[in-house]
Design a protein around this motif. Sequence first.
Motif, PDB file in Angstrom:
ATOM      1  N   THR B 218      19.908   9.660 -30.520  1.00  0.00           N
ATOM      2  CA  THR B 218      18.908  10.430 -29.780  1.00  0.00           C
ATOM      3  C   THR B 218      18.615   9.767 -28.437  1.00  0.00           C
ATOM      4  O   THR B 218      18.554  10.436 -27.410  1.00  0.00           O
ATOM      5  CB  THR B 218      17.612  10.543 -30.614  1.00  0.00           C
ATOM      6  OG1 THR B 218      17.965  10.951 -31.919  1.00  0.00           O
ATOM      7  CG2 THR B 218      16.634  11.510 -30.011  1.00  0.00           C
ATOM      8  N   ARG B 254      23.572  14.740 -27.624  1.00  0.00           N
ATOM      9  CA  ARG B 254      23.450  13.989 -28.880  1.00  0.00           C
ATOM     10  C   ARG B 254      24.650  14.238 -29.792  1.00  0.00           C
ATOM     11  O   ARG B 254      25.101  13.339 -30.501  1.00  0.00           O
ATOM     12  CB  ARG B 254      22.140  14.378 -29.573  1.00  0.00           C
ATOM     13  CG  ARG B 254      20.917  13.987 -28.763  1.00  0.00           C
ATOM     14  CD  ARG B 254      19.644  14.139 -29.526  1.00  0.00           C
ATOM     15  NE  ARG B 254      19.056  15.462 -29.429  1.00  0.00           N
ATOM     16  CZ  ARG B 254      18.327  15.893 -28.410  1.00  0.00           C
ATOM     17  NH1 ARG B 254      18.089  15.104 -27.381  1.00  0.00           N
ATOM     18  NH2 ARG B 254      17.812  17.101 -28.395  1.00  0.00           N
ATOM     19  N   ASN B 328      12.094   8.635 -34.572  1.00  0.00           N
ATOM     20  CA  ASN B 328      12.548   9.800 -33.823  1.00  0.00           C
ATOM     21  C   ASN B 328      11.660  11.026 -34.001  1.00  0.00           C
ATOM     22  O   ASN B 328      11.914  12.049 -33.379  1.00  0.00           O
ATOM     23  CB  ASN B 328      13.983  10.158 -34.231  1.00  0.00           C
ATOM     24  CG  ASN B 328      15.000   9.313 -33.505  1.00  0.00           C
ATOM     25  OD1 ASN B 328      14.703   8.791 -32.433  1.00  0.00           O
ATOM     26  ND2 ASN B 328      16.177   9.173 -34.067  1.00  0.00           N
ATOM     27  N   ILE B 351      18.288  15.480 -34.270  1.00  0.00           N
ATOM     28  CA  ILE B 351      17.931  14.056 -34.377  1.00  0.00           C
ATOM     29  C   ILE B 351      18.524  13.453 -35.644  1.00  0.00           C
ATOM     30  O   ILE B 351      18.292  12.288 -35.943  1.00  0.00           O
ATOM     31  CB  ILE B 351      16.408  13.811 -34.335  1.00  0.00           C
ATOM     32  CG1 ILE B 351      15.725  14.400 -35.573  1.00  0.00           C
ATOM     33  CG2 ILE B 351      15.778  14.329 -33.063  1.00  0.00           C
ATOM     34  CD1 ILE B 351      14.415  13.717 -35.882  1.00  0.00           C
TER      35      ILE B 351
END
Lengths: 143, 360
Positions: B218, B254, B328, B351
């Motif tokens: 992330t 990501r 996160n 995430i």
Amino acid sequence: MGYFAKSPWLLHYDGSSCNGCDIEVLACLMPKYDVERFGIINTGNPKHADVFLITGGINTQNIDVVKNIYNQMGEPKVVVAVGTCATSGHFFSECYNIIGGVDKVIPVDVYAPGCAAKPEMIIDAVVKGLGILEEKKKKMSPK
Amino acid sequence: MAKRTVIPFGPHHPVLPEPVHLDLVLEDETVVEAIPNVGFIHRGLEMLCKKKPFQDIVLVAERICGICSMIHGVGFSQGVEKVMDIDVPPRAEYLRAFWGELSRVHSHILWLGLAADAIGFESLFMHSWRVREMVLDIFEETTGGRVIFDVCKIGGVRKDIENEILKNRFSQQIDKIEEEYSKLAKVFTEDYTVCHRWSNVGVLTKEDAHKLGAVGPTVRGSGISQDMRTLKYGAYEHLDFEPVVENSCDCYARTVVRVKEVFQSIDLMRQVISKIPDGEVETKVKGTPKGEYFSRVEQPRGEVVYYVKGDGTKNLDRFRVRTPTFANIPPLLQMLGGCDLADVPAIVISIDPCISCTER
């Protein structure tokens, strides 16, 4: 066992497990094991499901969620406890908020122990569950 | 102001394999706020250190999460080893790195499959998991388990891999995994629909990522180079690698970070195979831990911090874990503000949430 009159659909819920059994449940649906060849598919909707696969030892916050999902499933239904946590709580039963075993919340038909339960074990348990499903269906139908 | 609606997301939701509940406050189709409600998987594992001897806590630590189990075990063992001043044999450290990188490959491929499923790419999901089975075959052969391995112990590892098998069969298997995976990676990085679906979705700027304390892919997707393996713990002292960093700050960045990290891990495994020394794989552990230590290791999802404190008895005084998904969650809530309702599953999955880690 012969063939099934109906394609059984699965519902999977993580009742406070470590994720290990959950990814093994998903692995059963993948090309290597592919339970879809038996007509089994994974559904997200309790109202469509015949077999309830539940992993983990159930913590106090999850009790109501599990009961709620179970009650939303139509009869006949089969509950399969996947993994040692779901069958007995494993060492998590020593934790302060794990009640230890799915059968303390809802009736369980088939137990599939193992940490983590292997896909072969899960498939075997589901196939056993299907036999129970057929029996339950027979009992329900009028004579 | 448009009328506000609250839509519950979870705890039982088809896109997530684990229960988490989010209350999404909407104005028309736009999410204004996301309120998390957690605790469905809280087991209270940290309390178990009072009931079990410290050697057994390695097994508890591995069961914090079934996806990154190996690295949890390594993190905890490292903490206790530092407290007790134990020298781990180099071969054991290399084996830990080998299994750790193998876990990273399996975790990232698993995630890529789930992410593909979240945006409606069913066959890409199936293909990802097909490749993952090849990784699990190596695990099953070397450790006996597919997801929970129990090979890590304080002072080394429980099992050894024969050099012969490692250098011949496994390196061929790794080549095969790379070959199959390259085809998948191409779809994730080049397919128009995939790029379009993830680009400019769930933006986390570099400043926000730093301020909110994001970790792992992330934060690396937001242009910050942060990787705990650069601390050179264990065998990473002798292995060369550069953290993968992407600058576009969205879900696509990501994804690309994870796609590239699989190649990086494959490269690290090759380095392990070529450099692994001969020797013992465990040392005898004598005495009990006294003192405290923060052990930081890099999981597939980011930095995991283990705090262990021993008071000279066989039970640890305190055992604390700060897992990457926990770190996160504030960035996730930031990303969800202002997004479309239809993008929520894609952002939540971006995430790589591991709820059983978060709640322990």
